[in-house]
Design a protein around this motif. Structure first.
Motif, PDB file in Angstrom:
ATOM      1  N   MET B   1       2.114  -7.678   7.848  1.00 30.66           N
ATOM      2  CA  MET B   1       1.907  -6.242   7.784  1.00 30.66           C
ATOM      3  C   MET B   1       1.699  -5.778   6.346  1.00 30.66           C
ATOM      4  O   MET B   1       0.611  -5.438   5.947  1.00 30.66           O
ATOM      5  N   SER B   2       2.784  -5.793   5.540  1.00 30.32           N
ATOM      6  CA  SER B   2       2.654  -5.193   4.214  1.00 30.32           C
ATOM      7  C   SER B   2       1.671  -5.964   3.336  1.00 30.32           C
ATOM      8  O   SER B   2       1.732  -7.181   3.236  1.00 30.32           O
ATOM      9  N   ILE B   3       0.751  -5.210   2.765  1.00 30.37           N
ATOM     10  CA  ILE B   3      -0.256  -5.744   1.835  1.00 30.37           C
ATOM     11  C   ILE B   3       0.320  -6.766   0.857  1.00 30.37           C
ATOM     12  O   ILE B   3       1.382  -6.555   0.278  1.00 30.37           O
ATOM     13  N   THR B   4      -0.386  -7.871   0.664  1.00 29.64           N
ATOM     14  CA  THR B   4       0.046  -8.821  -0.350  1.00 29.64           C
ATOM     15  C   THR B   4      -0.478  -8.372  -1.710  1.00 29.64           C
ATOM     16  O   THR B   4      -1.674  -8.207  -1.908  1.00 29.64           O
ATOM     17  N   LEU B   5       0.444  -8.165  -2.613  1.00 32.06           N
ATOM     18  CA  LEU B   5       0.095  -7.738  -3.964  1.00 32.06           C
ATOM     19  C   LEU B   5      -0.641  -8.840  -4.714  1.00 32.06           C
ATOM     20  O   LEU B   5      -0.211  -9.992  -4.696  1.00 32.06           O
ATOM     21  N   THR B   6      -1.699  -8.476  -5.413  1.00 31.39           N
ATOM     22  CA  THR B   6      -2.329  -9.446  -6.314  1.00 31.39           C
ATOM     23  C   THR B   6      -1.405  -9.644  -7.513  1.00 31.39           C
ATOM     24  O   THR B   6      -0.546  -8.810  -7.790  1.00 31.39           O
ATOM     25  N   PRO B   7      -1.590 -10.723  -8.246  1.00 31.58           N
ATOM     26  CA  PRO B   7      -0.751 -10.966  -9.417  1.00 31.58           C
ATOM     27  C   PRO B   7      -0.692  -9.772 -10.368  1.00 31.58           C
ATOM     28  O   PRO B   7       0.386  -9.345 -10.762  1.00 31.58           O
ATOM     29  N   THR B   8      -1.842  -9.248 -10.723  1.00 32.30           N
ATOM     30  CA  THR B   8      -1.828  -8.110 -11.638  1.00 32.30           C
ATOM     31  C   THR B   8      -1.272  -6.861 -10.951  1.00 32.30           C
ATOM     32  O   THR B   8      -0.607  -6.036 -11.597  1.00 32.30           O
ATOM     33  N   GLY B   9      -1.507  -6.732  -9.658  1.00 31.13           N
ATOM     34  CA  GLY B   9      -0.923  -5.627  -8.905  1.00 31.13           C
ATOM     35  C   GLY B   9       0.589  -5.594  -9.023  1.00 31.13           C
ATOM     36  O   GLY B   9       1.196  -4.527  -9.128  1.00 31.13           O
ATOM     37  N   GLU B  48      -7.889  -2.784 -10.789  1.00 29.86           N
ATOM     38  CA  GLU B  48      -6.776  -2.939  -9.852  1.00 29.86           C
ATOM     39  C   GLU B  48      -6.067  -1.607  -9.602  1.00 29.86           C
ATOM     40  O   GLU B  48      -5.603  -1.352  -8.485  1.00 29.86           O
ATOM     41  N   LEU B  49      -5.990  -0.760 -10.611  1.00 27.64           N
ATOM     42  CA  LEU B  49      -5.406   0.574 -10.414  1.00 27.64           C
ATOM     43  C   LEU B  49      -6.186   1.351  -9.349  1.00 27.64           C
ATOM     44  O   LEU B  49      -5.598   1.990  -8.473  1.00 27.64           O
ATOM     45  N   ARG B  50      -7.509   1.239  -9.432  1.00 29.21           N
ATOM     46  CA  ARG B  50      -8.319   1.951  -8.434  1.00 29.21           C
ATOM     47  C   ARG B  50      -8.171   1.335  -7.047  1.00 29.21           C
ATOM     48  O   ARG B  50      -8.107   2.037  -6.052  1.00 29.21           O
ATOM     49  N   ARG B  51      -8.083  -0.010  -7.042  1.00 30.03           N
ATOM     50  CA  ARG B  51      -7.919  -0.693  -5.761  1.00 30.03           C
ATOM     51  C   ARG B  51      -6.596  -0.300  -5.092  1.00 30.03           C
ATOM     52  O   ARG B  51      -6.544  -0.014  -3.891  1.00 30.03           O
ATOM     53  N   VAL B  82       6.326  -1.337  -0.932  1.00 29.97           N
ATOM     54  CA  VAL B  82       5.703  -2.636  -1.176  1.00 29.97           C
ATOM     55  C   VAL B  82       6.323  -3.311  -2.406  1.00 29.97           C
ATOM     56  O   VAL B  82       6.581  -4.517  -2.411  1.00 29.97           O
ATOM     57  N   LEU B  83       6.580  -2.519  -3.434  1.00 32.15           N
ATOM     58  CA  LEU B  83       7.226  -3.066  -4.637  1.00 32.15           C
ATOM     59  C   LEU B  83       8.597  -3.660  -4.304  1.00 32.15           C
ATOM     60  O   LEU B  83       8.896  -4.801  -4.662  1.00 32.15           O
ATOM     61  N   LYS B  84       9.408  -2.891  -3.598  1.00 30.84           N
ATOM     62  CA  LYS B  84      10.751  -3.362  -3.244  1.00 30.84           C
ATOM     63  C   LYS B  84      10.685  -4.595  -2.353  1.00 30.84           C
ATOM     64  O   LYS B  84      11.485  -5.527  -2.505  1.00 30.84           O
ATOM     65  N   ALA B  85       9.732  -4.590  -1.434  1.00 30.56           N
ATOM     66  CA  ALA B  85       9.578  -5.747  -0.536  1.00 30.56           C
ATOM     67  C   ALA B  85       9.262  -6.995  -1.356  1.00 30.56           C
ATOM     68  O   ALA B  85       9.841  -8.061  -1.143  1.00 30.56           O
ATOM     69  N   TRP B  86       8.373  -6.846  -2.334  1.00 32.26           N
ATOM     70  CA  TRP B  86       8.033  -7.986  -3.181  1.00 32.26           C
ATOM     71  C   TRP B  86       9.252  -8.442  -3.978  1.00 32.26           C
ATOM     72  O   TRP B  86       9.538  -9.642  -4.077  1.00 32.26           O
ATOM     73  N   LEU B  87       9.994  -7.486  -4.526  1.00 32.92           N
ATOM     74  CA  LEU B  87      11.155  -7.839  -5.356  1.00 32.92           C
ATOM     75  C   LEU B  87      12.261  -8.524  -4.546  1.00 32.92           C
ATOM     76  O   LEU B  87      13.123  -9.192  -5.113  1.00 32.92           O
ATOM     77  N   SER B  88      12.259  -8.330  -3.236  1.00 32.12           N
ATOM     78  CA  SER B  88      13.292  -8.949  -2.394  1.00 32.12           C
ATOM     79  C   SER B  88      12.747 -10.135  -1.606  1.00 32.12           C
ATOM     80  O   SER B  88      13.417 -10.646  -0.712  1.00 32.12           O
ATOM     81  N   ASP B  89      11.552 -10.543  -1.919  1.00 29.31           N
ATOM     82  CA  ASP B  89      10.888 -11.657  -1.261  1.00 29.31           C
ATOM     83  C   ASP B  89      11.765 -12.912  -1.298  1.00 29.31           C
ATOM     84  O   ASP B  89      12.572 -13.084  -2.210  1.00 29.31           O
ATOM     85  N   ASP B  90      11.562 -13.778  -0.301  1.00 33.54           N
ATOM     86  CA  ASP B  90      12.453 -14.947  -0.248  1.00 33.54           C
ATOM     87  C   ASP B  90      11.915 -16.215  -0.914  1.00 33.54           C
ATOM     88  O   ASP B  90      12.605 -17.222  -0.970  1.00 33.54           O
TER      89      ASP B  90
END
Lengths: 185, 185
Positions: B1-9, B48-51, B82-90
């Motif tokens: 579901m939640s968008i996968t962040l690109t590295p720079t994202g 990436e900001l625009r994306r 999305v940020l929090k989800a990434w920061l809590s990734d397993d």
DNA sequence: GCCACCATGTAATCGGTTACATGATTAA
DNA sequence: TTAATCATGTAACCGATTACATGGTGGC
């Protein structure tokens, strides 16, 4: 004057010098030695072998084994010259680190204390996992990892890797402890 | 579901959360903090900001300063999620090291003892140079590097970096000594 | 007037991984 | 017979850097 080696070209010349003969063997050698600080994929290796041959740094010869097509490469005099020139180069060259767990740690203020501690635990687990891989390689590393005895620096490099991973694991243990039950969000 | 962040994202969301507002400020923040383990160039940041805005993770608003065109961004609720989800990734995520001096050290058997020692000296000099950069950043890091007080983890990250570079410099000093005047080629 | 800095952007190029494809040999 | 290993390769894609371009503002 002397050709600038591409990143993958550098590890190719080095591995050939250490005794690897085919693209396949170069890849194998990388996987059991430099992969944590200098990787290489087939998609780079095979085209680069041909490029280096075209540039006169390598010589290629057909060396089939039974019915298996196989090409052996070795350094030409020019290839050896370029390799030595690179190894005696005066600057730092490439030094890149990309560490997602460390980035998440850096942003740790945005999450709960538990989540932040989990990131540090992951860092410790990662170091420990790498240490296991290193220790599997240790016995072979004394003898020379490519069936050619007398290699000293690959062994020293492994010791460096072990020391570094142990330092990181130690840092993580301490940091996990210091983050333990401190009531900060 | 939640968008996968690109590295720079990933670093963009994090820096916006820490208080950066424009692409320019994000780049500045990266240069004084994460650049040694997570870089970002304008060529990545602006597109990436625009994306990310298009994907609904960011909201943009014109915020000129005098006659200077300027766009401020901030996280939307979805962006924060999305940020929090990434920061809590397993999982471990990206962990890449590319170290040319270490590769040259690995191939050290191919060169003279002097050349090999020179490589180790370079490694020490590099650590020392990075340590100087780190120590320039240290005073500001306690207060929060982005004019927003109370950041604890950026400071801890810097301490990690300092410890790591000190370990490497120490290893290099020892290795330089152990390589000193041992008559091996 | 000029330089440093603020601010945004694009195009060319690079180096790399991933996924895929092919096929022979050897040991279980 | 079938799985693992030896062996070589390509095409699509990705993420990134570099170099370049533009132009305003503030201080010396």
């Amino acid at each position: 004057m002397s050709i600038t080696l591409t990143p993958t070209g550098r590890v190719i010349l080095g591995m050939l010098q250490l005794g690897a003969k085919t693209g396949y063997e170069i890849k194998q050698a990388v996987e059991v030695s430099t992969r944590f600080f200098w990787g290489a994929s087939y998609g780079q290796i095979y085209p680069e072998l041909r490029r280096l041959t075209g540039a006169g740094l390598l010589a290629a010869s057909d060396a089939p084994r039974g019915g298996v097509r196989r090409t052996e490469y070795h350094l030409t005099a020019e290839g050896e010259r370029v390799l030595k020139a690179w190894l005696s180069d005066d600057d730092f060259g490439i030094f890149e680190i990309r560490d997602e767990l460390l980035l998440r740690f850096f942003f740790g203020d945005a999450v709960s204390s538990d989540d932040a501690r989990a990131v540090v635990r992951k860092m410790r687990e990662r170091s420990e996992w790498i240490l296991e891989r290193f220790r599997e390689l240790e016995p072979g590393s004394r003898e020379g990892f490519i069936e050619d005895a007398g290699e000293r620096f690959p062994h020293l490099t492994l010791q460096y890797g072990i020391g570094l991973m142990e330092w990181i694991a130690g840092w993580a243990r301490e940091t996990e402890r210091s983050l333990d039950g401190d009531g900060l969000s």
